[in-house]
Write a protein that holds these residues in place. Structure first.
Motif, short mmCIF file in Angstrom:
data_model
loop_
_atom_site.label_atom_id
_atom_site.label_comp_id
_atom_site.label_asym_id
_atom_site.label_seq_id
_atom_site.Cartn_x
_atom_site.Cartn_y
_atom_site.Cartn_z
N LYS A 3 0.90 -1.17 -0.11
CA LYS A 3 0.09 0.01 0.09
C LYS A 3 0.88 1.20 -0.06
O LYS A 3 0.54 2.24 -0.67
N SER A 4 1.82 1.28 0.91
CA SER A 4 2.78 2.61 0.89
C SER A 4 3.30 2.73 -0.62
O SER A 4 3.40 4.17 -0.79
N ILE A 5 3.97 1.77 -0.94
CA ILE A 5 4.64 2.07 -2.32
C ILE A 5 3.79 2.38 -3.55
O ILE A 5 3.84 3.02 -4.26
N ALA A 6 2.41 1.73 -3.45
CA ALA A 6 1.41 1.95 -4.19
C ALA A 6 1.06 3.55 -4.25
O ALA A 6 0.75 4.13 -5.35
N GLN A 7 0.87 4.10 -2.92
CA GLN A 7 0.57 5.36 -3.00
C GLN A 7 1.83 6.35 -3.49
O GLN A 7 1.41 7.03 -4.08
N GLU A 8 3.00 5.95 -3.27
CA GLU A 8 4.16 6.89 -3.65
C GLU A 8 4.29 6.56 -5.22
O GLU A 8 4.93 7.34 -5.94
N LEU A 9 4.06 5.49 -5.90
CA LEU A 9 4.34 5.23 -7.13
C LEU A 9 3.04 5.56 -8.23
O LEU A 9 3.36 5.75 -9.25
N ALA A 10 1.87 5.72 -7.69
CA ALA A 10 0.92 5.82 -8.54
C ALA A 10 0.86 7.20 -9.29
O ALA A 10 0.60 6.96 -10.50
N PRO A 11 1.63 8.50 -8.92
CA PRO A 11 1.79 9.35 -9.92
C PRO A 11 2.80 8.98 -10.93
O PRO A 11 2.58 9.92 -11.89
N HIS A 12 3.39 8.03 -10.83
CA HIS A 12 4.16 7.63 -11.86
C HIS A 12 3.62 6.61 -12.85
O HIS A 12 4.24 6.14 -13.50
N LYS A 13 2.36 6.43 -12.69
CA LYS A 13 1.69 5.69 -13.33
C LYS A 13 2.07 3.99 -13.12
O LYS A 13 2.27 3.34 -14.19
N ILE A 14 2.61 3.86 -11.90
CA ILE A 14 2.89 2.29 -11.66
C ILE A 14 1.90 1.98 -10.60
O ILE A 14 1.21 2.46 -9.67
N ARG A 15 1.49 0.64 -10.96
CA ARG A 15 0.39 -0.21 -10.32
C ARG A 15 0.92 -0.99 -9.32
O ARG A 15 1.91 -1.73 -9.83
N VAL A 16 0.62 -1.23 -8.17
CA VAL A 16 1.17 -2.07 -7.08
C VAL A 16 -0.06 -2.84 -6.44
O VAL A 16 -0.98 -2.10 -5.86
N VAL A 17 -0.27 -4.21 -6.52
CA VAL A 17 -1.09 -4.98 -5.87
C VAL A 17 -0.90 -6.22 -5.33
O VAL A 17 0.42 -6.45 -5.42
N ALA A 18 -1.54 -6.79 -4.41
CA ALA A 18 -1.22 -7.92 -4.03
C ALA A 18 -2.09 -9.09 -4.12
O ALA A 18 -3.51 -8.70 -4.33
N ILE A 19 -1.81 -10.25 -4.32
CA ILE A 19 -2.63 -11.56 -4.19
C ILE A 19 -2.45 -12.19 -2.70
O ILE A 19 -1.46 -12.37 -2.59
N GLY A 20 -3.68 -12.58 -2.32
CA GLY A 20 -3.66 -13.28 -1.15
C GLY A 20 -4.19 -14.70 -1.16
O GLY A 20 -5.29 -14.81 -1.24
N PRO A 21 -3.32 -15.60 -1.97
CA PRO A 21 -3.75 -16.80 -2.05
C PRO A 21 -4.06 -17.73 -0.65
O PRO A 21 -3.39 -17.55 0.36
N GLY A 22 -5.21 -18.61 -0.86
CA GLY A 22 -5.49 -19.41 0.28
C GLY A 22 -4.80 -20.71 0.14
O GLY A 22 -3.40 -20.47 -0.20
N ALA A 23 -5.24 -21.81 0.34
CA ALA A 23 -4.27 -22.95 0.35
C ALA A 23 -4.53 -23.35 -1.19
O ALA A 23 -5.51 -23.68 -1.85
N ILE A 24 -3.43 -23.40 -1.66
CA ILE A 24 -3.19 -23.69 -3.17
C ILE A 24 -2.12 -25.02 -3.02
O ILE A 24 -1.13 -25.13 -2.45
N GLN A 25 -2.61 -25.83 -3.94
CA GLN A 25 -1.66 -27.23 -4.11
C GLN A 25 -0.24 -27.08 -4.52
O GLN A 25 -0.11 -27.27 -5.76
N THR A 26 0.72 -26.77 -3.53
CA THR A 26 2.04 -26.64 -4.19
C THR A 26 2.94 -27.26 -3.29
O THR A 26 2.38 -27.80 -2.03
N PRO A 27 4.30 -27.48 -3.57
CA PRO A 27 5.13 -28.11 -2.43
C PRO A 27 5.17 -27.50 -1.13
O PRO A 27 5.62 -28.22 -0.04
N ILE A 28 5.07 -26.13 -1.13
CA ILE A 28 5.08 -25.52 0.54
C ILE A 28 4.18 -25.95 1.59
O ILE A 28 4.50 -25.99 2.82
N ASN A 29 2.98 -26.62 1.05
CA ASN A 29 1.93 -26.96 1.86
C ASN A 29 1.79 -28.47 1.74
O ASN A 29 0.54 -28.90 2.10
N LYS A 30 2.37 -29.26 1.07
CA LYS A 30 2.27 -30.60 0.68
C LYS A 30 1.60 -31.48 1.94
O LYS A 30 0.74 -32.13 1.87
#
Ligand code: BGC
Length: 268
Positions: A178-205
């Motif tokens: 959020k902080s860098i999104a606020q700072e970078l928006a005037p430069h036409k840079i978008r910053v977003v996050a994705i919050g995955p839940g349980a996705i089948q990958t090695p990290i949570n095998k």
């Protein structure tokens, strides 16, 4: 997503040799992006992903770098620019867990997780933002000068006993984003996050690879299925495209309802 949504754009995906990162790399390449498969200590697997993308008609290149190390991150960006000339999309994906009961957690477990999951995002985003600002919007390529997608987690908001280093890193990503999104928006840079839940990958095998574990995990997911890397790949590709051009500074949870506090469905 159509096969030209990211045409001609260069995307760096950290930790793209497996799991969610690989899913994002495949999806972005299928949408026309030239992708960099960042990995650490997984050269052969990363090259297999490069081959998979190339065989499907896409463009990919693997770069080794430990994203918690400033000099390695800088060298990775130099190598990326040698390959593709610039960067349009950064997917800050690399992440790991070093689980432990709080009172037994070592400083090394704490620092490793914060170093990769949080400091690594800072180092990569800073390099990408410098290039986005220097280059600006390229007419006909994207409405934005650059896009940064930070891989967070449902544990950005759901506390997680036994995983305080991990949950702290994800909570940190929220304010970082959020902080860098606020700072970078005037430069036409978008910053977003994705919050995955349980996705089948090695990290949570261990949470899905036996029927007992899977049934227990599903009690946390109202939509009653475990997610797949492709789910996140599609969302990341859409977020990076101009169809999402008015989205910045927010986390999109993709979790089959895990953040809906399913324990309250018949309690409280
Ligand atoms: C963690 C997984 C976990 C999921 C849901 C993710 O961020 O990496 O291990 O299964 O959150 O709890």
């Amino acid at each position: 997503m159509n096969s030209t949504a990211l045409q001609g754009q260069s995307a760096l995906i950290t930790g793209a040799d497996s799991g969610i990162g690989k899913g994002v790399a495949l999806a972005m390449a299928a949408a026309g992006a030239n992708v960099i498969i960042n990995h650490v200590d997984a050269h052969e697997v990363a090259e297999q992903t490069v081959d998979e993308i190339t065989a499907a008609g896409g463009k990919a290149y693997a770069i080794h770098a430990d994203i918690s190390k400033e000099d390695e991150v800088k060298a990775m960006f130099v190598e990326m620019y040698q390959q593709y000339g610039t960067i349009d999309i950064l997917v800050n994906n690399a992440g790991l867990q070093r689980d432990s009961r709080f009172i037994d957690m070592t400083l090394e477990q704490w620092n490793t997780v914060i170093g990769i999951n949080l400091t690594g995002q800072f180092l990569c985003a800073r390099e990408a933002a410098k290039e986005f600002i220097k280059r600006g919007v390229v007419e006909g390529r994207s409405r934005a000068a650059g896009k940064i997608i930070c891989m967070s987690s449902v544990h950005e908001v759901i506390p997680w006993a036994g995983h305080v280093n991990y949950a702290t890193s994800k909570g940190g990503i929220s304010m970082f984003m959020k902080s860098i999104a606020q700072e970078l928006a005037p430069h036409k840079i978008r910053v977003v996050a994705i919050g995955p839940g349980a996705i089948q990958t090695p990290i949570n095998k261990s949470a899905w690879d036996t029927p007992e574990a899977l049934n227990k995990l599903l009690t946390l997911i109202p939509y009653n299925r475990v997610g797949e890397p492709e789910d996140i790949g599609k969302l990341a590709t859409w977020l990076a495209s101009d169809e999402a051009d008015y989205i910045t500074g927010t986390t999109i949870f993709m979790d089959g309802g895990m953040t809906l506090y399913p324990g309250f469905a018949d309690n409280g």
